[in-house]
Write an enzyme that holds these catalytic residues in place. Structure first.
Site, mmCIF file in Angstrom:
data_model
loop_
_atom_site.group_PDB
_atom_site.id
_atom_site.type_symbol
_atom_site.label_atom_id
_atom_site.label_comp_id
_atom_site.label_asym_id
_atom_site.label_seq_id
_atom_site.Cartn_x
_atom_site.Cartn_y
_atom_site.Cartn_z
ATOM 1 N N ILE A 256 88.376 26.414 27.340
ATOM 2 C CA ILE A 256 87.105 27.141 27.238
ATOM 3 C C ILE A 256 85.959 26.239 27.709
ATOM 4 O O ILE A 256 85.062 26.678 28.430
ATOM 5 C CB ILE A 256 86.879 27.601 25.772
ATOM 6 C CG1 ILE A 256 88.128 28.304 25.210
ATOM 7 C CG2 ILE A 256 85.652 28.490 25.667
ATOM 8 C CD1 ILE A 256 88.504 29.585 25.861
ATOM 9 N N LEU B 156 83.719 24.522 25.774
ATOM 10 C CA LEU B 156 82.552 24.465 24.901
ATOM 11 C C LEU B 156 81.321 25.259 25.388
ATOM 12 O O LEU B 156 80.202 24.738 25.307
ATOM 13 C CB LEU B 156 82.146 22.994 24.708
ATOM 14 C CG LEU B 156 82.466 22.375 23.361
ATOM 15 C CD1 LEU B 156 82.171 20.880 23.371
ATOM 16 C CD2 LEU B 156 81.618 23.038 22.294
ATOM 17 N N CYS C 193 87.712 17.787 21.048
ATOM 18 C CA CYS C 193 87.850 18.850 22.048
ATOM 19 C C CYS C 193 88.571 18.304 23.282
ATOM 20 O O CYS C 193 88.121 17.322 23.874
ATOM 21 C CB CYS C 193 86.489 19.406 22.461
ATOM 22 S SG CYS C 193 86.670 20.594 23.818
ATOM 23 N N GLY D 237 96.901 24.415 12.600
ATOM 24 C CA GLY D 237 97.832 24.382 13.728
ATOM 25 C C GLY D 237 98.971 25.359 13.561
ATOM 26 O O GLY D 237 99.943 25.082 12.862
HETATM 27 O O1 RRO Z 1 85.808 24.909 23.785
HETATM 28 C C1 RRO Z 1 86.959 24.455 23.951
HETATM 29 O O2 RRO Z 1 87.510 24.398 25.059
HETATM 30 C C2 RRO Z 1 87.731 23.895 22.831
HETATM 31 C C3 RRO Z 1 87.193 23.134 21.803
HETATM 32 BR BR1 RRO Z 1 85.361 22.796 21.602
HETATM 33 C C4 RRO Z 1 88.044 22.534 20.839
HETATM 34 O O3 RRO Z 1 87.648 21.825 19.913
HETATM 35 N N1 RRO Z 1 89.376 22.769 20.975
HETATM 36 C C5 RRO Z 1 89.894 23.515 21.959
HETATM 37 O O4 RRO Z 1 91.126 23.705 22.027
HETATM 38 N N2 RRO Z 1 89.051 24.088 22.876
#
Ligand code: RRO
Length: 310
Positions: free
Chosen positions: A70, A72, A129, A242
């Protein structure tokens, strides 16, 4: 059934907490869930400045799990304080904000502003992240950096500080101990596992970011091992996260030492999953003669040899 659990200073009505990143700031799930039935919620992680996030595709389904990159996306701390936190703060449950910085100063500034405004019962410091180039796992993969950022955030926060760890390290117990040394009140273990998916006919990645974080039932045994190691390495309370999809899964994490658990991917495929998981957990406890969730805590007895239960 007494479902109450305490996470240090946080008193929860039950051990089920909605994991960060899986329900925005609460608005998105308002038609699906009665928040007053949950132990708590953790908002999507915010950063100091707005972020667009990673190029699409940002998710990819895999066997028994989901890969995400994603990256953030969020409106930044100003928007969170103006819109996200006021909404979150009205939910009738334990409300937890989540922050991720590229530098210690960014973590500190966000923690201070959230704490000063009020409305969050705790702050989760996301040092794990897997999908951003700066910050992200860099703090969580290094024990001295983990201790430093934790100590700096702790110093400016009036509410409990939760540190969320990455499993993408050699010794998560050492990182957990560093967070405790820095003054963390609670540990969350674990964030997603780095992975990737490939389309072999055209030899291309399935994610825009090539690699991403794996979540869902595929990671449950991996997360359970990490949570057990963390629980043995610290004296502060641990939240397990998890791949949890059933009431029995919750009790497995509690058995190895988690005082509460977070549920994420299960809600993406089944928005009312948390209520089902809660009922299943009560039925499991009842069936095995327990009268409270806390009785299930830390009962793990590896010295007695393997189970013959199933
Ligand atoms: O936003 C992401 O891509 C993301 C975050 Br902040 C996180 O802490 N863990 C994750 O798997 N994706």
């Amino acid at each position: 059934m007494d479902l109450h659990t305490a996470l240090g200073p946080l008193q929860l009505r039950n051990p089920l907490i909605m994991a960060s990143g899986t329900f925005g700031y609460g608005w998105e799930f308002r038609d699906f869930l009665d928040y007053s039935r949950l132990g708590g919620v953790i908002a999507k992680t915010v950063t100091i400045r707005p972020r667009k996030g990673n190029p699409p595709p940002r998710t990819c389904e895999t066997a028994c799990g989901v890969l995400n990159s994603i990256g953030l996306p969020n409106g930044g701390i100003d928007e969170f304080l103006r819109v996200g936190l006021p909404y979150l703060s009205r939910l009738d449950t334990c409300r937890i904000a989540s922050i991720a910085g590229e530098t210690v100063d960014e973590f500190v500034e966000m923690a201070r502003r959230i704490s000063n405004q009020g409305g969050a019962d705790a702050i989760e410091v996301n040092i794990s992240c897997p999908n951003v180039k700066k910050g992200g796992m860099a703090f969580g993969a290094d024990a001295p950096a983990t201790e430093q950022v934790t100590r700096a955030v702790r110093a400016v926060c009036a509410v409990p500080v939760i540190v969320k760890l990455t499993p993408n390290v050699t010794s998560i117990g050492e990182i957990a101990a560093a967070a405790q040394a820095g003054g963390a009140d609670i540990i969350s273990a674990v964030n997603t596992f780095l992975g990737m998916a490939v389309s072999w006919p055209d030899a291309r990645p399935m994610l825009g970011n090539i690699v991403g974080g794996l979540s869902g039932p595929a990671i449950k045994p991996l997360a359970l091992r990490n949570v057990w190691e963390v629980a043995r390495s610290v004296d502060i309370p641990v939240m397990g996260v998890g791949g949890i999809v059933t009431g029995a899964d919750v009790l497995e994490f509690m058995t190895v030492g988690a005082r509460a658990v977070q549920i994420g991917t299960a809600s993406l495929v089944e928005p009312t999953a948390m209520e089902r998981i809660l009922s299943e957990m009560v039925a499991e406890l009842d069936e095995h003669g327990f009268s409270s969730a806390e009785q299930a805590l830390g009962r793990f007895k590896p010295s007695q040899g393997p189970s013959c239960c199933r």
